[in-house]
Design a protein around this motif. Structure first.
Motif, short mmCIF file in Angstrom:
data_model
loop_
_atom_site.label_atom_id
_atom_site.label_comp_id
_atom_site.label_asym_id
_atom_site.label_seq_id
_atom_site.Cartn_x
_atom_site.Cartn_y
_atom_site.Cartn_z
N MET A 6 8.67 31.94 -27.31
CA MET A 6 9.83 31.15 -27.71
C MET A 6 10.34 30.29 -26.56
O MET A 6 10.27 30.67 -25.39
CB MET A 6 10.95 32.06 -28.23
CG MET A 6 11.44 33.11 -27.26
SD MET A 6 12.14 34.62 -28.07
CE MET A 6 13.22 33.89 -29.28
N THR A 7 10.81 29.10 -26.91
CA THR A 7 11.46 28.23 -25.92
C THR A 7 12.96 28.24 -26.24
O THR A 7 13.35 28.12 -27.40
CB THR A 7 10.90 26.80 -26.00
OG1 THR A 7 9.48 26.88 -25.92
CG2 THR A 7 11.41 25.94 -24.86
N ILE A 8 13.76 28.44 -25.19
CA ILE A 8 15.18 28.71 -25.39
C ILE A 8 16.03 27.72 -24.61
O ILE A 8 15.78 27.46 -23.43
CB ILE A 8 15.54 30.14 -24.91
CG1 ILE A 8 14.49 31.15 -25.38
CG2 ILE A 8 16.93 30.54 -25.37
CD1 ILE A 8 14.50 32.44 -24.58
N LYS A 9 17.04 27.17 -25.30
CA LYS A 9 18.01 26.28 -24.67
C LYS A 9 19.35 27.02 -24.69
O LYS A 9 19.73 27.54 -25.76
CB LYS A 9 18.10 25.02 -25.53
CG LYS A 9 18.59 23.78 -24.86
CD LYS A 9 18.71 22.66 -25.88
CE LYS A 9 17.86 21.47 -25.49
NZ LYS A 9 18.20 20.26 -26.29
N TYR A 10 20.02 27.11 -23.58
CA TYR A 10 21.33 27.76 -23.63
C TYR A 10 22.33 27.19 -22.64
O TYR A 10 21.98 26.73 -21.57
CB TYR A 10 21.24 29.28 -23.46
CG TYR A 10 20.44 29.80 -22.29
CD1 TYR A 10 19.12 30.24 -22.48
CD2 TYR A 10 20.98 29.91 -21.01
CE1 TYR A 10 18.37 30.75 -21.42
CE2 TYR A 10 20.24 30.42 -19.95
CZ TYR A 10 18.94 30.83 -20.16
OH TYR A 10 18.20 31.33 -19.12
N THR A 91 14.44 26.55 -29.51
CA THR A 91 13.97 25.22 -29.89
C THR A 91 12.52 25.22 -30.38
O THR A 91 12.10 24.29 -31.05
CB THR A 91 14.11 24.23 -28.72
OG1 THR A 91 13.36 24.75 -27.61
CG2 THR A 91 15.57 24.07 -28.31
N GLU A 92 11.75 26.24 -30.01
CA GLU A 92 10.35 26.32 -30.45
C GLU A 92 9.92 27.77 -30.57
O GLU A 92 10.29 28.61 -29.73
CB GLU A 92 9.43 25.69 -29.40
CG GLU A 92 9.14 24.22 -29.60
CD GLU A 92 8.15 23.74 -28.54
OE1 GLU A 92 8.63 23.17 -27.54
OE2 GLU A 92 6.93 23.96 -28.71
N LEU A 93 9.10 28.04 -31.58
CA LEU A 93 8.45 29.36 -31.72
C LEU A 93 6.97 29.08 -31.92
O LEU A 93 6.60 28.17 -32.67
CB LEU A 93 8.97 30.10 -32.94
CG LEU A 93 10.22 30.96 -32.83
CD1 LEU A 93 10.37 31.79 -34.10
CD2 LEU A 93 10.20 31.87 -31.61
N GLU A 94 6.15 29.88 -31.28
CA GLU A 94 4.72 29.61 -31.34
C GLU A 94 3.99 30.94 -31.27
O GLU A 94 4.38 31.83 -30.50
CB GLU A 94 4.38 28.76 -30.10
CG GLU A 94 3.02 28.12 -30.08
CD GLU A 94 2.73 27.51 -28.69
OE1 GLU A 94 1.55 27.28 -28.41
OE2 GLU A 94 3.68 27.29 -27.92
N GLU A 95 2.93 31.08 -32.07
CA GLU A 95 2.14 32.31 -32.01
C GLU A 95 1.10 32.15 -30.90
O GLU A 95 0.40 31.13 -30.84
CB GLU A 95 1.45 32.55 -33.36
CG GLU A 95 1.05 33.96 -33.54
CD GLU A 95 1.46 34.51 -34.91
OE1 GLU A 95 2.08 33.78 -35.72
OE2 GLU A 95 1.16 35.70 -35.17
N VAL A 96 1.03 33.11 -29.98
CA VAL A 96 0.10 32.99 -28.85
C VAL A 96 -0.81 34.21 -28.79
O VAL A 96 -0.57 35.22 -29.46
CB VAL A 96 0.88 32.84 -27.51
CG1 VAL A 96 1.49 31.44 -27.40
CG2 VAL A 96 1.95 33.90 -27.36
#
Lengths: 245, 245
Positions: A6-10, A91-96
């Motif tokens: 996950m990419t996180i903005k806070y 801001t983004e979720l991705e399966e890795v």
């Protein structure tokens, strides 16, 4: 098990930092884990790319977690958006792939330090910038920043609380932009010691305001002595901008 | 007596609006008058160019006040900067002729309405934008805005609480810019009725999301009936951008 990145903005203003502390403490990690655990009915722990301190912000923090949940990424992202407080947004979720690890696999990180160099601060950006009233000399700051680029022992630029085996890190670049007296300092490197970007920002502010010369920064680095270097600049100006894998 | 004109920038999030209410209410005017009265040892009342509602922001609100104080403008501005809360900043102070009046002498006002049109809101601008998840069609919004430019009876675009003798106003221009899904709507006119810009923003959002057509806005205007027009868009997206004399 699925491994999800996950990419996180806070906006870190209200938080004690990224890393989970005691259960009732306000942390970014704590908030996200609580929502993920509720969503999946599992006990979820997320692995962050690294911690950010109390009051520090992020535009591109990265974390990953493992789950057996069958929910689609879109449903997960919507759930997180609906249940997280409004100062934390995924801001983004991705399966890795299963072996991806947010901390071990970091190639580089970019931090952004923001300075409001107007005589009076801007009320709209006050939470995300450090206000320096005295006009800073950007050319001198750029000159000083060149001594920091490259592989160095950054002992002088690490909190004395830092207990790493080695204080050698490589800074790939420092870019300083100025627009309408708003100064953005981008620092990219392969890893950072505790408080390192904030001490670099403090040193560059010292140079910009002519309390120190660019050559003093070179000496500061060579001294390998935290007590002889600059003050740590305030947390609220700092933002974890990007993590690269 | 000296007559002093001030330009004020404020984050209105914490306030009940610009205009002074009861003594303990949080208002921008109240905060400024308290500091000015302390500074001059006089009872100072400021005249604003107009009120802004609870939660509305300003980049260029204007007010003036009379004083016998002999302090220099620079000293006054520094005093105000030091004693006002950090969400209110006086960006300019200017000595003007005695007959200058911030409200009566207004030639035009420009408001800015900001929309965050990303799927998820940005935590850093959340207090100063209205988040609309559904992608808005800017071309349709621009087409609709053209019906509003010019001199019209804006009864459909005024709060039913508005008690003005005439609801005729002239809008000089509406400019809509979009950048990275952040939409800025600038509305310039010779005067505005209560809630007028927020109802215009609400109508343009209705058009952008295709709940209404541009032609509906023309009909809405001709109806002169508030009950048949759009909802009032949220206060936090609105900012008094500029006042011209």
């Amino acid at each position: 098990m699925r491994n999800i990145k996950m990419t996180i903005k806070y906006d870190g203003s209200r938080y004690k930092g990224f890393q989970r502390l005691k259960d009732n403490d306000m942390t970014i990690q704590g908030k996200i884990e609580d929502v993920l655990s509720k969503m999946t009915n599992e006990h979820i722990e997320i692995i962050g790319s690294g911690r950010t301190d109390m009051g520090v912000h992020a535009r591109g923090q990265v974390a990953n977690f493992k789950t057996n949940s069958k929910l689609s990424l879109k449903k997960m992202q919507d759930y997180l958006y609906n249940y997280l407080p409004e100062d934390i947004v995924i801001t983004e979720l991705e399966e890795v792939e299963e072996r991806f690890h947010s901390r071990y696999n970091v190639k580089s990180k970019t931090y952004l330090y923001k300075i409001d160099n107007n005589k009076y601060h801007d009320p709209f950006t006050r939470r995300y910038t450090t206000h320096i009233e005295k006009k800073l000399n950007i050319d001198l700051m750029r000159e000083a920043s060149e001594y920091l680029v490259g592989e160095h022992d950054f002992t002088s630029f690490a909190s004395s609380k830092s207990k790493k085996k080695s204080n050698v890190r490589e800074i790939h670049s420092i870019v300083i932009n100025e627009n309408n007296n708003m100064i953005d300092i981008y620092v990219q490197g392969n890893g950072f010691l505790y408080n390192m970007v904030r001490i670099i920002a403090g040193a560059l502010i010292d140079v910009g305001s002519k309390r120190k010369t660019p050559q003093d920064i070179k000496i500061m680095l060579e001294n390998k002595d935290r007590s002889k270097s600059s003050d740590t600049a305030p947390a609220k100006g700092l933002c974890l901008y990007k993590v690269t894998y």
